[in-house]
Design an enzyme around this catalytic site. Structure first.
Site, PDB file in Angstrom:
ATOM      1  N   ASN A 112      -4.808   5.677   1.871  1.00  0.00           N
ATOM      2  CA  ASN A 112      -5.741   5.681   3.004  1.00  0.00           C
ATOM      3  C   ASN A 112      -5.012   5.405   4.324  1.00  0.00           C
ATOM      4  OD1 ASN A 112      -5.113   3.010   2.756  1.00  0.00           O
ATOM      5  ND2 ASN A 112      -7.182   2.295   2.276  1.00  0.00           N
ATOM      6  N   GLU A 137      -5.735  -2.244   6.237  1.00  0.00           N
ATOM      7  CA  GLU A 137      -6.609  -1.166   5.791  1.00  0.00           C
ATOM      8  C   GLU A 137      -7.255  -0.471   6.999  1.00  0.00           C
ATOM      9  OE1 GLU A 137      -6.399  -0.454   2.780  1.00  0.00           O
ATOM     10  OE2 GLU A 137      -6.878  -2.051   1.386  1.00  0.00           O
ATOM     11  N   HIS A 191      -2.874   2.914   4.803  1.00  0.00           N
ATOM     12  CA  HIS A 191      -2.552   1.506   5.077  1.00  0.00           C
ATOM     13  C   HIS A 191      -1.047   1.247   5.038  1.00  0.00           C
ATOM     14  CE1 HIS A 191      -3.048   0.258   0.557  1.00  0.00           C
ATOM     15  NE2 HIS A 191      -1.771   0.382   0.824  1.00  0.00           N
ATOM     16  N   ASP A 230       3.379  -8.792   2.334  1.00  0.00           N
ATOM     17  CA  ASP A 230       2.051  -9.229   1.890  1.00  0.00           C
ATOM     18  C   ASP A 230       2.079  -9.902   0.522  1.00  0.00           C
ATOM     19  OD1 ASP A 230       2.746  -6.848   0.636  1.00  0.00           O
ATOM     20  OD2 ASP A 230       1.150  -5.673   1.540  1.00  0.00           O
TER      21      ASP A 230
HETATM   22  C1  F6R Z   1       3.240  -3.232  -0.577  1.00  0.00           C
HETATM   23  C2  F6R Z   1       2.342  -2.784   0.468  1.00  0.00           C
HETATM   24  C3  F6R Z   1       1.538  -1.538   0.359  1.00  0.00           C
HETATM   25  C4  F6R Z   1       2.240  -0.385  -0.343  1.00  0.00           C
HETATM   26  C5  F6R Z   1       1.340   0.842  -0.393  1.00  0.00           C
HETATM   27  C6  F6R Z   1       1.983   1.994  -1.145  1.00  0.00           C
HETATM   28  O1  F6R Z   1       3.880  -4.429  -0.228  1.00  0.00           O
HETATM   29  O2  F6R Z   1       2.220  -3.465   1.421  1.00  0.00           O
HETATM   30  O3  F6R Z   1       1.183  -1.140   1.666  1.00  0.00           O
HETATM   31  O4  F6R Z   1       3.431  -0.091   0.317  1.00  0.00           O
HETATM   32  O5  F6R Z   1       0.134   0.532  -1.004  1.00  0.00           O
HETATM   33  O6  F6R Z   1       2.105   1.627  -2.484  1.00  0.00           O
HETATM   34  P1  F6R Z   1       2.941   2.502  -3.508  1.00  0.00           P
HETATM   35  O7  F6R Z   1       4.350   2.482  -3.047  1.00  0.00           O
HETATM   36  O8  F6R Z   1       2.766   1.802  -4.835  1.00  0.00           O
HETATM   37  O9  F6R Z   1       2.342   3.871  -3.477  1.00  0.00           O
END
Ligand code: F6R
Length: 242
Positions: free
Chosen positions: A136, A143, A138, A67
């Site tokens: 959440n 989401e 994701h 992303d």
């Molecule tokens: C990052 C991504 C997100 C993160 C997720 C967890 O490229 O796509 O889905 O993997 O938000 O983030 P952290 O590792 O910072 O807790």
């Protein structure tokens, strides 16, 4: 779904890096799906260390990131392209022309997403997709929603994700409100999926992902249907699992 319990973040990072290394050694021209965020940073550090020791060669690897924030370019230090360059690509011998991140500067969302799906399809498919887990549920920026998203798409970030990501920006108002992300289909089509989960604050959601119903309200729960999904979680993240 296989779940490995790691002692702590360092142990988790080493275990994840071992799996990625095995993939690169077994198939030097593999396609790695990569993630940003805090969770994979230790994994990338470990891979860099092994590369510097001469144990790993990324020269034939292709990478495709999950992303990117819409509106941020590669020079912006909060963009995911910048993150990948500074946390991994600048330190290994990967050919940067074969590292892909959605084009955050493309204002035409349909074009940005169609272009990215084409990159994924023409790569021959993702061999190993690395994922972090949002509070959440994701994965990527998929989401909680009423239905699982298909291919790459433009999303409005939820308040909880904006709040979680504020730590990387000067203030909440600076956090972009939209992002381009691979869809659930892109992720599920990866041959292998590797999820890294660390910290007590992920314990509730990890339990839902693994033990709860498969529902688009908990996007990562769909991974229960993947035939080769591995989760590596540290003791704190596993706190609510038996
Ligand atoms: C990052 C991504 C997100 C993160 C997720 C967890 O490229 O796509 O889905 O993997 O938000 O983030 P952290 O590792 O910072 O807790």
């Amino acid at each position: 779904m296989i779940i490995y319990k790691a002692k702590d973040y360092q142990d988790l990072s080493r275990k994840a890096a071992n799996i990625i290394s095995a993939q690169v050694i077994m198939k030097p021209d593999c396609v790695l799906g990569l993630a940003t965020g805090s969770s994979p940073v230790g994994t990338y550090k470990q891979l860099i260390e092994w590369y510097e020791k001469g144990d790993l060669d990324f020269s034939s690897v292709t990478s495709i990131n999950l992303d990117e924030y819409k509106g941020l370019g590669p020079e912006n230090d909060q963009s995911y392209r910048y993150f990948m360059n500074t946390n991994l690509f600048d330190h290994i011998n990967i050919d940067k022309t074969r590292t892909f991140v959605p084009n955050g500067l493309e204002t035409d969302s349909d074009k940005a997403c169609a272009d990215y799906d084409k990159i994924i399809d023409t790569s021959g498919g993702i061999d190993l997709q690395l994922l972090g887990l949002g509070h959440n549920g994701h994965i990527g920026f998929n989401e909680p929603a009423d239905a699982f998203a298909d291919g790459t798409h433009c999303v409005d970030l939820t308040e909880s994700t904006i709040e979680a990501n504020t730590r990387f920006f000067a203030c909440e108002a600076d956090v972009p409100r939209q992002a381009y992300t691979m869809g659930i289909r892109n992720i599920m089509q990866a041959k292998k999926v590797l999820v890294v989960v660390s910290g007590r604050d992920k314990a509730e959601i990890l339990k839902k992902v693994v033990c709860g119903p498969i529902t688009p309200q908990v996007p990562a729960s769909v991974l229960q249907l993947h035939k080769d999904a591995v989760i590596i979680a540290d003791e704190e993240a596993m706190a609510l699992m038996d």
